[in-house]
Every structure is written in structure tokens, then in C-alpha cells.
Design a protein around this motif. Structure first.
Motif, PDB file in Angstrom:
ATOM      1  N   TYR A   1      21.227  18.632 -12.887  1.00 40.64           N
ATOM      2  CA  TYR A   1      22.046  18.664 -11.687  1.00 40.64           C
ATOM      3  C   TYR A   1      21.716  17.424 -10.866  1.00 40.64           C
TER       4      TYR A   1
ATOM      5  N   ARG B   1      24.783  20.004  -4.340  1.00 34.29           N
ATOM      6  CA  ARG B   1      24.231  19.818  -5.673  1.00 34.29           C
ATOM      7  C   ARG B   1      25.318  20.161  -6.691  1.00 34.29           C
TER       8      ARG B   1
ATOM      9  N   TYR C   1      17.992  16.728 -10.739  1.00 34.08           N
ATOM     10  CA  TYR C   1      17.121  17.880 -10.905  1.00 34.08           C
ATOM     11  C   TYR C   1      17.302  18.502 -12.285  1.00 34.08           C
TER      12      TYR C   1
ATOM     13  N   ASN D   1      16.885  21.876 -14.610  1.00 36.81           N
ATOM     14  CA  ASN D   1      17.054  23.323 -14.423  1.00 36.81           C
ATOM     15  C   ASN D   1      16.878  24.010 -15.766  1.00 36.81           C
TER      16      ASN D   1
ATOM     17  N   THR E   1      15.333  31.413 -13.246  1.00 32.46           N
ATOM     18  CA  THR E   1      15.876  30.062 -13.287  1.00 32.46           C
ATOM     19  C   THR E   1      14.909  29.158 -12.555  1.00 32.46           C
ATOM     20  N   TYR E   2      14.413  28.168 -13.245  1.00 25.96           N
ATOM     21  CA  TYR E   2      13.410  27.270 -12.694  1.00 25.96           C
ATOM     22  C   TYR E   2      14.038  25.911 -12.395  1.00 25.96           C
ATOM     23  N   TRP E   3      13.459  25.229 -11.405  1.00 27.20           N
ATOM     24  CA  TRP E   3      13.925  23.907 -11.014  1.00 27.20           C
ATOM     25  C   TRP E   3      12.752  22.936 -10.988  1.00 27.20           C
TER      26      TRP E   3
END
Length: 120
Positions: free
Chosen positions: A37, A45, A94, A96, A108-110
Motif C-alpha cells: 500500500y 492509503r 507499507y 501488509n 492483518t499486520y502492517w
């Protein structure tokens, strides 16, 4: 817990290339879909590209034919090859991931983001 760390951002002239990497680490049982993203100043975003764990990809219209997303499941790493960069590609990028931890928790990790700046 799963951590995502991006690398590879920087300053490049229009028409140039960069390759971003996203390395996942921690208590990983399985990583499902992953994606890149980006967020430019004053904008929301947006999804740049996504990839499933079987390798199926999708791209934003604005980056089709210029960017290529890929992943190495053995290394829990995802890449974004960006070619023919334009000033409008300038943003924080980013990583994801939809991941399942060893405790069977699915989140969901960033990542923390990496700056890409394209000069005209």
C-alpha cells in the motif's frame, strides 16, 4: 506476534527504478495474502499491488505494466519491483500481510513504512 520490516525505499529520478522488500518474522504459522500500500501526503492509503500465497497478483491501474509484485514463501519475503517511476509515485509504502501465528491467531499486520521519493 508477526513483524513486517520494509526496506529499499529512497530517492530516485523520474524514469528510474527501485525494489522494495518486506520481510516477515516472528511466530509465523502461515502467511496468506500480502500486499503493498502507499500513502502520499494529504491522501488516503491506497492498494498498490497484492499477491496471494499461490502467487495470484492484482495491481492498481496506475502502476500496471510498471510495477511487479512477487514473494518468496520459503523466506517469508515479498518484493515490489518499481520501474519507470513517476513523481506521482512519491509516497510512504507499507507492507501488509494476512498472517496466522503459531498460536493460531489470525491478524492483518502492517510494516512501519518506507519512503519513496521520485524527483522530476
Amino acid at each position: 506476534q508477526v513483524q513486517l520490516v520494509e526496506s529499499g525505499g529512497g530517492l530516485v529520478q523520474a524514469g528510474g527504478s527501485l525494489r522494495l522488500s518486506c520481510a516477515a518474522s516472528g511466530s509465523i504459522r502461515r502467511i496468506n495474502a500480502m500486499g503493498w500500500y502507499r500513502q502520499a501526503p494529504g491522501k488516503q492509503r491506497e492498494l498498490v499491488a497484492g499477491i496471494t500465497n499461490s502467487g495470484r497478483t492484482n495491481y492498481a491501474d496506475s502502476v500496471k505494466d510498471r510495477f511487479t509484485i512477487s514473494r518468496d514463501n520459503a523466506k517469508n519475503t515479498m518484493y515490489l519491483q518499481m520501474n519507470m517511476l513517476k513523481p506521482e509515485d512519491t509516497a510512504v509504502y507499507y507492507c501488509n500481510a494476512d498472517a496466522v501465528s503459531t498460536s493460531s491467531s489470525r491478524f492483518t499486520y502492517w510494516g512501519q513504512g518506507t519512503q519513496v521519493t521520485v524527483s522530476s
